[in-house]
Scaffold this motif. Structure first.
Motif, PDB file in Angstrom:
ATOM      1  N   MET A  11       0.821  -1.176   0.000  1.00 55.45           N
ATOM      2  CA  MET A  11       0.000   0.000   0.000  1.00 55.45           C
ATOM      3  C   MET A  11       0.876   1.256   0.000  1.00 55.45           C
ATOM      4  O   MET A  11       0.592   2.201  -0.720  1.00 55.45           O
ATOM      5  CB  MET A  11      -0.914  -0.040   1.217  1.00 55.45           C
ATOM      6  N   THR A  12       1.933   1.223   0.798  1.00 56.22           N
ATOM      7  CA  THR A  12       2.838   2.372   0.853  1.00 56.22           C
ATOM      8  C   THR A  12       3.514   2.601  -0.483  1.00 56.22           C
ATOM      9  O   THR A  12       3.571   3.741  -0.978  1.00 56.22           O
ATOM     10  CB  THR A  12       3.901   2.151   1.953  1.00 56.22           C
ATOM     11  N   PHE A  13       4.021   1.531  -1.099  1.00 50.45           N
ATOM     12  CA  PHE A  13       4.718   1.677  -2.373  1.00 50.45           C
ATOM     13  C   PHE A  13       3.759   2.059  -3.494  1.00 50.45           C
ATOM     14  O   PHE A  13       4.144   2.760  -4.435  1.00 50.45           O
ATOM     15  CB  PHE A  13       5.490   0.409  -2.705  1.00 50.45           C
ATOM     16  N   CYS A  14       2.507   1.627  -3.415  1.00 50.15           N
ATOM     17  CA  CYS A  14       1.503   2.047  -4.397  1.00 50.15           C
ATOM     18  C   CYS A  14       1.275   3.550  -4.271  1.00 50.15           C
ATOM     19  O   CYS A  14       1.187   4.256  -5.280  1.00 50.15           O
ATOM     20  CB  CYS A  14       0.196   1.299  -4.181  1.00 50.15           C
ATOM     21  N   GLY A  15       1.184   4.035  -3.047  1.00 43.00           N
ATOM     22  CA  GLY A  15       1.015   5.473  -2.833  1.00 43.00           C
ATOM     23  C   GLY A  15       2.192   6.273  -3.335  1.00 43.00           C
ATOM     24  O   GLY A  15       2.026   7.343  -3.930  1.00 43.00           O
ATOM     25  N   ILE A  16       3.401   5.760  -3.115  1.00 38.29           N
ATOM     26  CA  ILE A  16       4.597   6.446  -3.607  1.00 38.29           C
ATOM     27  C   ILE A  16       4.615   6.456  -5.126  1.00 38.29           C
ATOM     28  O   ILE A  16       4.917   7.474  -5.762  1.00 38.29           O
ATOM     29  CB  ILE A  16       5.870   5.782  -3.041  1.00 38.29           C
ATOM     30  N   GLY A  17       4.248   5.327  -5.745  1.00 38.19           N
ATOM     31  CA  GLY A  17       4.262   5.228  -7.196  1.00 38.19           C
ATOM     32  C   GLY A  17       3.199   6.090  -7.863  1.00 38.19           C
ATOM     33  O   GLY A  17       3.412   6.647  -8.947  1.00 38.19           O
ATOM     34  N   CYS A  18       2.052   6.225  -7.229  1.00 37.02           N
ATOM     35  CA  CYS A  18       0.948   6.995  -7.816  1.00 37.02           C
ATOM     36  C   CYS A  18       1.024   8.481  -7.474  1.00 37.02           C
ATOM     37  O   CYS A  18       0.211   9.269  -7.964  1.00 37.02           O
ATOM     38  CB  CYS A  18      -0.377   6.433  -7.335  1.00 37.02           C
ATOM     39  N   ASN A  19       1.973   8.865  -6.659  1.00 41.50           N
ATOM     40  CA  ASN A  19       2.069  10.233  -6.173  1.00 41.50           C
ATOM     41  C   ASN A  19       2.116  11.254  -7.304  1.00 41.50           C
ATOM     42  O   ASN A  19       1.373  12.238  -7.294  1.00 41.50           O
ATOM     43  CB  ASN A  19       3.297  10.369  -5.277  1.00 41.50           C
ATOM     44  N   LYS A  20       2.948  11.050  -8.288  1.00 45.37           N
ATOM     45  CA  LYS A  20       3.094  12.064  -9.353  1.00 45.37           C
ATOM     46  C   LYS A  20       1.844  12.164 -10.216  1.00 45.37           C
ATOM     47  O   LYS A  20       1.535  13.223 -10.736  1.00 45.37           O
ATOM     48  CB  LYS A  20       4.329  11.780 -10.198  1.00 45.37           C
ATOM     49  N   ALA A  69      -0.911  15.761 -10.042  1.00 41.74           N
ATOM     50  CA  ALA A  69      -1.216  16.516 -11.256  1.00 41.74           C
ATOM     51  C   ALA A  69      -2.719  16.680 -11.470  1.00 41.74           C
ATOM     52  O   ALA A  69      -3.146  17.572 -12.213  1.00 41.74           O
ATOM     53  CB  ALA A  69      -0.592  15.818 -12.460  1.00 41.74           C
ATOM     54  N   ASN A  70      -3.532  15.848 -10.829  1.00 42.82           N
ATOM     55  CA  ASN A  70      -4.969  15.846 -11.090  1.00 42.82           C
ATOM     56  C   ASN A  70      -5.838  16.382  -9.963  1.00 42.82           C
ATOM     57  O   ASN A  70      -7.059  16.290 -10.052  1.00 42.82           O
ATOM     58  CB  ASN A  70      -5.419  14.410 -11.425  1.00 42.82           C
ATOM     59  N   ILE A  71      -5.241  16.919  -8.900  1.00 41.64           N
ATOM     60  CA  ILE A  71      -6.058  17.474  -7.822  1.00 41.64           C
ATOM     61  C   ILE A  71      -5.716  18.948  -7.628  1.00 41.64           C
ATOM     62  O   ILE A  71      -4.635  19.410  -7.986  1.00 41.64           O
ATOM     63  CB  ILE A  71      -5.889  16.696  -6.496  1.00 41.64           C
ATOM     64  N   SER A  72      -6.657  19.666  -7.036  1.00 44.17           N
ATOM     65  CA  SER A  72      -6.459  21.093  -6.815  1.00 44.17           C
ATOM     66  C   SER A  72      -5.486  21.338  -5.660  1.00 44.17           C
ATOM     67  O   SER A  72      -5.174  20.433  -4.888  1.00 44.17           O
ATOM     68  CB  SER A  72      -7.801  21.759  -6.504  1.00 44.17           C
ATOM     69  N   ARG A 106      -4.828  19.113  -2.300  1.00 40.21           N
ATOM     70  CA  ARG A 106      -3.462  18.673  -2.010  1.00 40.21           C
ATOM     71  C   ARG A 106      -3.079  19.032  -0.578  1.00 40.21           C
ATOM     72  O   ARG A 106      -2.494  18.227   0.142  1.00 40.21           O
ATOM     73  CB  ARG A 106      -2.504  19.318  -3.007  1.00 40.21           C
ATOM     74  N   THR A 107      -3.429  20.243  -0.156  1.00 34.50           N
ATOM     75  CA  THR A 107      -3.134  20.681   1.203  1.00 34.50           C
ATOM     76  C   THR A 107      -3.918  19.842   2.223  1.00 34.50           C
ATOM     77  O   THR A 107      -3.372  19.441   3.255  1.00 34.50           O
ATOM     78  CB  THR A 107      -3.488  22.170   1.378  1.00 34.50           C
ATOM     79  N   THR A 108      -5.179  19.565   1.913  1.00 29.90           N
ATOM     80  CA  THR A 108      -6.004  18.753   2.806  1.00 29.90           C
ATOM     81  C   THR A 108      -5.426  17.353   2.967  1.00 29.90           C
ATOM     82  O   THR A 108      -5.319  16.832   4.087  1.00 29.90           O
ATOM     83  CB  THR A 108      -7.443  18.670   2.268  1.00 29.90           C
ATOM     84  N   VAL A 109      -5.035  16.732   1.867  1.00 34.06           N
ATOM     85  CA  VAL A 109      -4.466  15.385   1.915  1.00 34.06           C
ATOM     86  C   VAL A 109      -3.151  15.393   2.696  1.00 34.06           C
ATOM     87  O   VAL A 109      -2.885  14.502   3.510  1.00 34.06           O
ATOM     88  CB  VAL A 109      -4.261  14.822   0.494  1.00 34.06           C
ATOM     89  N   LYS A 110      -2.333  16.406   2.472  1.00 35.76           N
ATOM     90  CA  LYS A 110      -1.041  16.506   3.154  1.00 35.76           C
ATOM     91  C   LYS A 110      -1.220  16.551   4.674  1.00 35.76           C
ATOM     92  O   LYS A 110      -0.587  15.790   5.416  1.00 35.76           O
ATOM     93  CB  LYS A 110      -0.314  17.756   2.678  1.00 35.76           C
TER      94      LYS A 110
END
Length: 73
Positions: free
Chosen positions: A1-10, A14-17, A21-25
């Motif tokens: 799950m962690t590596f999937c999140g790292i891989g999908c990060n970029k 690019a697709n969220i406001s 992004r600030t909320t997720v962070k």
């Protein structure tokens, strides 16, 4: 799950406001702090419980390694 999140990060960034992004962070930082607190509570309980006063080096070392690795990520 962690590596999937790292891989999908970029792709996700690019697709969220900026607001999302600030909320997720900050949500992830909050969840990380809660998880770390729970880990240390369990370590404290196991250290204080008189029936479990045997030093478990493996538990302590593995916990510290996992915390340092996931905090770095």
């Amino acid at each position: 799950m962690t590596f999937c999140g790292i891989g999908c990060n970029k792709y996700v960034e690019a697709n969220i406001s900026q607001k999302s992004r600030t909320t997720v962070k900050y949500t992830m930082k909050t969840l990380a702090s809660i998880a770390e607190t729970i880990i240390f509570i369990f370590l404290g309980i196991s250290a204080v419980d008189k029936s479990k006063w045997a030093w478990d080096t493996g538990l302590v070392v593995s916990t510290l390694i996992f915390i340092l690795v996931f905090r770095a990520i």
